[in-house]
Scaffold this motif. Structure first.
Motif, mmCIF file in Angstrom:
data_model
loop_
_atom_site.group_PDB
_atom_site.id
_atom_site.type_symbol
_atom_site.label_atom_id
_atom_site.label_comp_id
_atom_site.label_asym_id
_atom_site.label_seq_id
_atom_site.Cartn_x
_atom_site.Cartn_y
_atom_site.Cartn_z
ATOM 1 N N PRO A 26 0.804 -1.220 0.000
ATOM 2 C CA PRO A 26 0.000 0.000 0.000
ATOM 3 C C PRO A 26 0.843 1.279 0.000
ATOM 4 O O PRO A 26 0.387 2.310 -0.483
ATOM 5 C CB PRO A 26 -0.834 -0.114 1.272
ATOM 6 N N LEU A 27 2.069 1.222 0.520
ATOM 7 C CA LEU A 27 2.914 2.417 0.531
ATOM 8 C C LEU A 27 3.243 2.865 -0.890
ATOM 9 O O LEU A 27 3.226 4.059 -1.184
ATOM 10 C CB LEU A 27 4.194 2.177 1.334
ATOM 11 N N ALA B 119 0.254 4.695 -2.125
ATOM 12 C CA ALA B 119 0.089 5.994 -1.462
ATOM 13 C C ALA B 119 1.098 7.008 -2.000
ATOM 14 O O ALA B 119 0.765 8.171 -2.214
ATOM 15 C CB ALA B 119 0.233 5.834 0.048
ATOM 16 N N ASP C 244 -1.796 10.249 4.539
ATOM 17 C CA ASP C 244 -1.930 8.820 4.264
ATOM 18 C C ASP C 244 -0.563 8.139 4.251
ATOM 19 O O ASP C 244 -0.388 7.066 4.834
ATOM 20 C CB ASP C 244 -2.619 8.587 2.910
ATOM 21 N N GLU D 205 0.857 7.972 7.790
ATOM 22 C CA GLU D 205 0.205 6.912 8.551
ATOM 23 C C GLU D 205 0.787 5.539 8.207
ATOM 24 O O GLU D 205 1.064 4.725 9.085
ATOM 25 C CB GLU D 205 -1.293 6.946 8.279
ATOM 26 N N LEU D 206 0.977 5.281 6.930
ATOM 27 C CA LEU D 206 1.566 4.006 6.505
ATOM 28 C C LEU D 206 3.001 3.865 7.002
ATOM 29 O O LEU D 206 3.402 2.790 7.457
ATOM 30 C CB LEU D 206 1.519 3.878 4.981
ATOM 31 N N ARG E 136 3.182 2.956 10.647
ATOM 32 C CA ARG E 136 2.870 1.538 10.875
ATOM 33 C C ARG E 136 4.084 0.647 10.597
ATOM 34 O O ARG E 136 4.213 -0.414 11.202
ATOM 35 C CB ARG E 136 1.724 1.099 9.976
#
Length: 116
Positions: free
Chosen positions: A37-38, A41, A106, A109-110, A113
């Motif tokens: 997902p990074l 993003a 976004d 946030e990634l 994590r």
């Protein structure tokens, strides 16, 4: 009864006010492998920077910082300070373009994590 939302400073993400109000935010990374997902993003952030380039005075520096985030995050031992510093600079430089700020958040946030 009135529903009023008064936010001082900055507010990122969905907000809801009133009885039964719900605020949701959906992010879809187009053309991104589901397991990364990074990458999606960062691609979305690049696209939004390009789209709103006229509202971002230091767009070239933003793009360099995006490259730095991508490179650092992909490395075997990402430096949390380097990533956070680059994202802080990006956030400050794109502040005039709200959709871009949302994309920066976004990515942030990634990254958070992924970091220890």
């Amino acid at each position: 009864m009135t529903s009023e939302l008064n936010i001082g400073g900055n507010s990122y993400g969905p907000n809801a006010v009133g009885r039964g109000a719900r605020a949701t935010q959906h992010h879809v990374a187009i053309g991104t492998p589901a397991d990364d997902p990074l990458t999606g993003a960062l691609a979305r952030l690049r696209s939004l920077v390009a789209e709103h380039r006229d509202r971002i005075p230091e767009a070239a520096r933003v793009e360099r910082d995006i490259d730095a985030v991508e490179e650092e995050a992909a490395g075997p031992d990402p430096d949390p300070d380097r990533l956070r510093d680059a994202l802080r600079r990006i956030g400050l430089r794109v502040a005039a373009a709200a959709p871009v700020v949302s994309a920066v958040n976004d990515v942030r946030e990634l990254i958070e994590r992924l970091l220890p």
